[in-house]
Motif scaffolding. Sequence first.
Motif: not given
Length: 356
Positions: A48, A50, A52, A100-101, A307, A328, A344-347
């Motif tokens: 994973y 992210n 950020n 996203h974070e 990230g 990325r 790719e993950r969210d928080s």
Amino acid sequence: MNDIRAKIEQGQRISEADAVNLFETDDLLLLGELASLANRRVNGDKVYFNVNRHINPTNICVNRCKFCAFSRSENEEGAYEMDSDEVFSQAQKAHADGAHEIHIVGGLHPTLSLEWYEEVIARIKDAMPGMHVKGFTAVEIDHFANISGNSIEEVLRGLKAAGLGSMPGGGAEILAEETRLKICPEKISGKAWLEIMRTAHSIGLKSNATILYGHVESYGDRVEHMRLLRELQDETGGFQVFIPLAFQPKHSELASGSPTTGFDDLKTLAVARLYLDNFKHIKGYWIMLGEKIAQVSLHFGVNDLDGTVSQEKIAHDAGAESSEKMSREDLVSLIKEADKIPVERDSLYNELEVCS
Ligand code: V47
Ligand code: SF4
């Protein structure tokens, strides 16, 4: 070693003594094999990451931990303090860049109020509802309680109501009290750190957990630290990920120390994966490990690379040689070249895109 190997192969929990033995072995490839086995069982080949950005609103801090090269006293050269417009515009820039974070942590500022932080978060969430705000270590939460006169739970509830989504894992350092006192005598105790995390989990805030290793601590301290985390995780299930932070020795009061070796980095990550059997994710924080060790760590139990980060200050003020951000695209290819599947993950570890 054969006993430990058998326990791991059968999916049994290992003991503190087993973990110390694992730290003491020089058979790094065996550790990698066992940690990979344990990791594959829960995460397969997925790794994973992210998108950020870090925002550090101020480096002014009343604590001045001995390992920290980021903090300054008020009026000291290099001290800074952003106004809320600046924090907001950094968040807007991150949003425009696809983050996203945002990860917000800073020094323990003597006068910035709790309301100031709540207003900044609320403003960010109002303008960018999809942005996850991961912010404030347990040490900052304790400080906010002191300056506001509110209880820890009231502070956490207030920040959550303003839009705080989760908490990072900083401030844990070494939870074993004797060693903690040597490296950060002004900081809240290990017990207080754990209690704040317990409270956060009880009101539905997930958090991360770190360890700062590679300074004056012993293997026994590292294992004691992980024991306390494993016990709390058994109780609350509120930790998302464990993040070993490799000490960056330059420009701090502990500056005579040398950087961690790649051998110790990989060993620490592998033992964390094997001992912390109730943590689904182990993060290889590439900013502190360097890109190359972070890549190899994917075969030593690591399944998360944090990230793109962008604008990292805490490790770079202490001499970290990694870049301050990674695109990325570069993160994806680093993972693919290690023969793993980038996701790719969210928080909160929901999958956003499998980059196969
Ligand atoms: O608490 C300070 C550490 C932490 C140094 O939760 C140092 O996702 C190494 O916790 N060398 C803050 N480490 C950073 C942190 C973090 C970072 C990335 C992701 C997450 C997460 C959390 O940095 C501090 C302290 O333990 N730190 N100085 C240093 N010289
Ligand atoms: Fe302050 Fe955190 Fe640095 Fe300690 S690690 S001096 S609490 S900014």
